[in-house]
Write a protein that holds these residues in place. Structure first.
Motif, PDB file in Angstrom:
ATOM      1  N   LEU A 139       0.844  -1.193   0.000  1.00 52.86           N
ATOM      2  CA  LEU A 139       0.000   0.000   0.000  1.00 52.86           C
ATOM      3  C   LEU A 139       0.878   1.240   0.000  1.00 52.86           C
ATOM      4  N   GLU A 140       0.486   2.246  -0.773  1.00 53.45           N
ATOM      5  CA  GLU A 140       1.195   3.517  -0.727  1.00 53.45           C
ATOM      6  C   GLU A 140       0.734   4.311   0.485  1.00 53.45           C
ATOM      7  N   VAL A 141       1.678   4.918   1.158  1.00 52.36           N
ATOM      8  CA  VAL A 141       1.409   5.585   2.426  1.00 52.36           C
ATOM      9  C   VAL A 141       0.663   6.900   2.206  1.00 52.36           C
ATOM     10  N   ARG A 142      -0.294   7.139   3.074  1.00 45.14           N
ATOM     11  CA  ARG A 142      -0.936   8.445   3.210  1.00 45.14           C
ATOM     12  C   ARG A 142      -1.302   8.605   4.687  1.00 45.14           C
ATOM     13  N   PRO A 143      -1.469   9.837   5.158  1.00 43.55           N
ATOM     14  CA  PRO A 143      -1.669  10.042   6.605  1.00 43.55           C
ATOM     15  C   PRO A 143      -2.858   9.298   7.185  1.00 43.55           C
ATOM     16  N   ASP A 144      -3.939   9.124   6.409  1.00 42.05           N
ATOM     17  CA  ASP A 144      -5.142   8.487   6.940  1.00 42.05           C
ATOM     18  C   ASP A 144      -5.217   6.997   6.660  1.00 42.05           C
ATOM     19  N   ALA A 146      -5.212   3.311   7.306  1.00 41.28           N
ATOM     20  CA  ALA A 146      -5.450   2.583   8.556  1.00 41.28           C
ATOM     21  C   ALA A 146      -4.253   1.730   8.955  1.00 41.28           C
ATOM     22  N   GLU A 147      -3.557   1.155   7.968  1.00 40.32           N
ATOM     23  CA  GLU A 147      -2.420   0.268   8.260  1.00 40.32           C
ATOM     24  C   GLU A 147      -1.236   1.001   8.886  1.00 40.32           C
ATOM     25  N   MET A 148      -1.232   2.332   8.834  1.00 39.94           N
ATOM     26  CA  MET A 148      -0.164   3.086   9.498  1.00 39.94           C
ATOM     27  C   MET A 148      -0.135   2.805  11.001  1.00 39.94           C
ATOM     28  N   ALA A 149      -1.290   2.466  11.571  1.00 51.33           N
ATOM     29  CA  ALA A 149      -1.377   2.180  13.005  1.00 51.33           C
ATOM     30  C   ALA A 149      -0.609   0.924  13.385  1.00 51.33           C
ATOM     31  N   MET A 150      -0.233   0.108  12.415  1.00 53.11           N
ATOM     32  CA  MET A 150       0.509  -1.117  12.685  1.00 53.11           C
ATOM     33  C   MET A 150       2.006  -0.853  12.890  1.00 53.11           C
ATOM     34  N   LEU A 151       2.440   0.390  12.669  1.00 47.74           N
ATOM     35  CA  LEU A 151       3.852   0.743  12.772  1.00 47.74           C
ATOM     36  C   LEU A 151       4.095   1.637  13.986  1.00 47.74           C
ATOM     37  N   PRO A 152       5.314   1.617  14.530  1.00 47.19           N
ATOM     38  CA  PRO A 152       5.636   2.539  15.620  1.00 47.19           C
ATOM     39  C   PRO A 152       5.707   3.978  15.121  1.00 47.19           C
ATOM     40  N   ILE A 173       2.207  -5.556   3.743  1.00 45.00           N
ATOM     41  CA  ILE A 173       1.524  -6.386   4.739  1.00 45.00           C
ATOM     42  C   ILE A 173       1.848  -7.847   4.429  1.00 45.00           C
ATOM     43  N   CYS A 174       2.547  -8.498   5.352  1.00 53.36           N
ATOM     44  CA  CYS A 174       2.949  -9.897   5.198  1.00 53.36           C
ATOM     45  C   CYS A 174       2.487 -10.690   6.411  1.00 53.36           C
ATOM     46  N   ASP A 175       1.575 -11.625   6.189  1.00 53.34           N
ATOM     47  CA  ASP A 175       1.127 -12.513   7.262  1.00 53.34           C
ATOM     48  C   ASP A 175       0.688 -11.741   8.500  1.00 53.34           C
ATOM     49  N   GLY A 176      -0.030 -10.656   8.266  1.00 52.01           N
ATOM     50  CA  GLY A 176      -0.582  -9.884   9.371  1.00 52.01           C
ATOM     51  C   GLY A 176       0.360  -8.880   9.999  1.00 52.01           C
ATOM     52  N   ALA A 177       1.597  -8.789   9.513  1.00 50.94           N
ATOM     53  CA  ALA A 177       2.563  -7.821  10.029  1.00 50.94           C
ATOM     54  C   ALA A 177       2.838  -6.766   8.961  1.00 50.94           C
ATOM     55  N   ARG A 209      11.689 -10.516   1.878  1.00 46.86           N
ATOM     56  CA  ARG A 209      10.350 -11.025   2.181  1.00 46.86           C
ATOM     57  C   ARG A 209       9.272 -10.233   1.421  1.00 46.86           C
ATOM     58  N   CYS A 210       9.490  -8.941   1.262  1.00 49.05           N
ATOM     59  CA  CYS A 210       8.481  -8.083   0.646  1.00 49.05           C
ATOM     60  C   CYS A 210       8.700  -7.875  -0.851  1.00 49.05           C
ATOM     61  N   ALA A 211       9.811  -8.372  -1.382  1.00 50.75           N
ATOM     62  CA  ALA A 211      10.222  -8.009  -2.743  1.00 50.75           C
ATOM     63  C   ALA A 211       9.174  -8.339  -3.795  1.00 50.75           C
ATOM     64  N   GLY A 212       8.598  -9.534  -3.739  1.00 47.63           N
ATOM     65  CA  GLY A 212       7.643  -9.927  -4.766  1.00 47.63           C
ATOM     66  C   GLY A 212       6.441  -8.997  -4.822  1.00 47.63           C
TER      67      GLY A 212
END
Length: 271
Positions: A139-144, A146-152, A173-177, A209-212
């Motif tokens: 996913l390309e990052v934007r301030p809103d 939702a997945e941003m909440a998964m990061l510190p 997003i890989c296996d829920g992380a 891990r994320c390359a593909g």
């Protein structure tokens, strides 16, 4: 200062250095450290410059301060003072200093000042050739987002700041992380081949891990090739290792991780 930089780096035009100093002025100050760097002056004329890009990083073991030394230039008649100019910057033992684009003529001086290699090559790879599991997406990052909440907080800051500086900030997003990635658009081989330089990944193993999934995402914009700093071929990536390319040096308590060029001159000033 711009005049001195233009004399030292004639391949760069004046607007490049003007923009570089403007961007430095817009970066947040770090404690008592210099916002721009140091200059060597003779009779009210700037005859030497070294720019300093300070950044504070939040880590599990406490805060870390890095300083990317950039654009070290001294007029020919004052070259004996060049090492003294840089030595003025290198006084803090709690700061990690980096030089990511040393000119060949300065390598001996770098080693004499205590700099050591943290990357002695580059790995060029084709991420779209990696297999990808259905559960992995980018996913390309934007301030809103939702997945941003998964990061510190520290990584959310890196992603948003680098997006504002013209980089492509992604979350894989890989296996829920969630895994953060920052890529910078570049052109190599005399500007003929578009590619992306890896500016940030947590580790080269995470990049593999994320390359593909990343490669499939990049195909939308027609980009096949990526570059990342490396000391050897990278397991799990399809590509080729180029030794003695993009040498990068550090001095201080902790070398940057391979694949971490955040807030360096490459990003702030441009390639």
């Amino acid at each position: 200062m711009v005049d001195c930089l233009c004399r030292g780096f004639p391949e760069r035009n004046r607007s490049y250095w003007t923009q570089a100093l403007i961007r430095l002025s817009q970066r947040p100050a770090v404690d008592e450290f210099q916002r721009y760097g140091f200059a060597l002056e003779k009779a009210d004329r700037i005859v030497g410059v070294v720019l300093t890009l300070y950044t504070r990083y939040q880590g599990q073991e406490g805060d870390e301060i890095r300083c990317n030394l950039s654009s070290w230039s001294v007029d020919a008649e004052f070259r004996p003072y060049g090492a003294m100019l840089v030595a003025t910057v290198l006084k803090r033992r709690d700061v990690t200093y980096t030089n990511i684009s040393p000119a060949p003529a300065t390598l001996k001086a770098n080693r004499a000042l205590g700099f050591r290699l943290f990357s002695n090559g580059q790995f060029a790879f084709l991420p779209a050739l990696n297999s990808v599991q259905r559960s992995r997406r980018v996913l390309e990052v934007r301030p809103d987002l939702a997945e941003m909440a998964m990061l510190p907080d520290s990584e959310r800051y890196i992603l948003l700041e680098h997006a504002a500086l013209g980089c492509l900030s992604l979350i894989c997003i890989c296996d829920g992380a969630a895994f953060p990635l920052v890529l910078m658009p570049r052109r190599i081989l005399r500007g003929l081949v578009p590619c992306y330089q890896i500016i940030y990944c947590r580790s080269l193993a995470d990049l593999s891990r994320c390359a593909g999934a990343m490669g499939r995402f990049l195909l939308r914009s027609g980009i096949l090739l990526c570059l990342v700093d490396a000391k050897e071929p990278i397991a799990g990536l399809v590509g080729w290792y180029r030794p003695n390319k993009g040498l990068k040096y550090f001095k201080g308590p902790k070398p940057p991780s391979l694949g971490d060029l955040t807030f360096t001159e490459l990003v702030v000033f441009g390639p």
